[in-house]
Design an enzyme around this catalytic site. Sequence first.
Site, mmCIF file in Angstrom:
data_model
loop_
_atom_site.group_PDB
_atom_site.id
_atom_site.type_symbol
_atom_site.label_atom_id
_atom_site.label_comp_id
_atom_site.label_asym_id
_atom_site.label_seq_id
_atom_site.Cartn_x
_atom_site.Cartn_y
_atom_site.Cartn_z
ATOM 1 N N SER A 1 2.178 -34.791 48.713
ATOM 2 C CA SER A 1 2.778 -34.215 49.910
ATOM 3 C C SER A 1 4.073 -33.501 49.533
ATOM 4 C CB SER A 1 2.992 -35.301 50.962
ATOM 5 O OG SER A 1 3.291 -34.751 52.215
ATOM 6 N N ASP B 1 -6.845 -32.795 56.563
ATOM 7 C CA ASP B 1 -5.400 -33.054 56.511
ATOM 8 C C ASP B 1 -4.705 -32.231 57.590
ATOM 9 O OD1 ASP B 1 -2.734 -33.424 55.876
ATOM 10 O OD2 ASP B 1 -3.067 -33.305 53.711
ATOM 11 N N HIS C 1 -4.615 -36.765 55.375
ATOM 12 C CA HIS C 1 -3.443 -36.655 54.511
ATOM 13 C C HIS C 1 -3.302 -37.854 53.574
ATOM 14 C CE1 HIS C 1 0.316 -34.792 53.399
ATOM 15 N NE2 HIS C 1 0.994 -35.898 53.637
#
Length: 453
Positions: A305, A390, A425
């Site tokens: 991320s 995501d 995610h």
Amino acid sequence: RSLAYLFASSASFTTTEVRYLPAREPAAPWQVLLAREKDHEYHVDHGGALFYIRTNGGGRRNFRLVAATVDDPRPARWTELIPHREDVMLEDAEVFAEHYVVHARQDGLIGLRVTQLRDGASHRIQFPEPAYDVASEANAEFRTSTYRFRYQSLVTPPSVFDYDVVTHERTLLKRTEVLGGYDPSRYRTERVHATAPDGTRVPLSLVCRADTPRDGSSPLLLTGYGAYGLPYPVLFSSTRLSLLDRGVTMAIAHVRGGGELGKRWHDEGRMLKKLNTFTDFIACAEFLVKNGYTADDRLVIEGGSAGGLLVGAVLNMRPALFEAAVLRVPFVDVINTMLDESLPLTVGEFEEWGNPKIREHYEYMKAYCPYTNIRAQPYPAILVKTSLNDSQVMYWEPAKYVAKLRALKTDDHPLLFKINLDAGHGGASGRYDHLREIALDYAFILTQLGHAG
């Protein structure tokens, strides 16, 4: 916890507003404790005739603890209990009938301090290792002399303790079982510091096998995050043993942008100071090589991320420093994502990255955006992973990043792109599917380290 008041809090990354209501008067109007104001966050707990308020107003970025009477909680009537300190981040305060417990982070490590309400006497709960993580458990009882917390480190599995705040005795209630005859004495953990280009000391947490040499011959996996003011937790992982037992050292770079050294640590790694995050990470890598923990042909980096942004940025800046890299759901197209206000996180994160519609912000983002700064040069072996569903980092970000990297890079090292068609995610949600994802990462890392000798 006292069951006397209800609190309703609304907050952004930099502001808070809390309303309160006596639990015995559910039809009464909600009262605003303190109206929202720029760069002021605060959190409220209750005990007896007092509200206990953890506040960073007035430029006291690392918070202080004050008390206010429930009848008149105006700031002019506040009584300071714990002053603001530049080198200590006051992360939490839990109030009980006869004492309160504060969580204070100094040099990246959480400490717990117990203060008795009757006389103000306080003491610190001691922990044995140089790098660790501690967090409170539910502690739902208001009238109690026992405080329950969870302790762990890179070597010690998660362990739940009951701590008697009067006798200072602790009782181990449960420790997560690690199968396979795990022996913590076979491993060692360290806490060291690298020096950034501007002289800032950057903490690193490390774990390795106890017999690992310091002669540059050991492979090392370096990870980091450095965003949103979130400290990178020093947690135990049983899957990590697979790497440690193969001689790989694991290191965490606690770079600016995170919260390890308080709010100013975050401030120094966000908005128009984001480049500090990347130069801190490079300084950590150079420190590990210089001091014999590894060599640049045995150094692998990883991040997910916003940590993927970190890895993508340093790969553009210093690709020869690393043997391989793993980027998970990486935030690599900063400018285009922050221009798209239809995405769920964009507007709320202007306070973290900036708004590229402002020229100064745009020019600064352009200087580090991983996608924008890909150029014709050799890169190490790279594995990029994303997920179709995501909602935080859209799958097309890493997809276009890989496409551009393939078009421009001048080496023949592997560049692998894996997309999970079912996950979001956080990757695969099933236990075994999650383990398979980790196994793929480790297989890639070990394969590249094998190529390095």
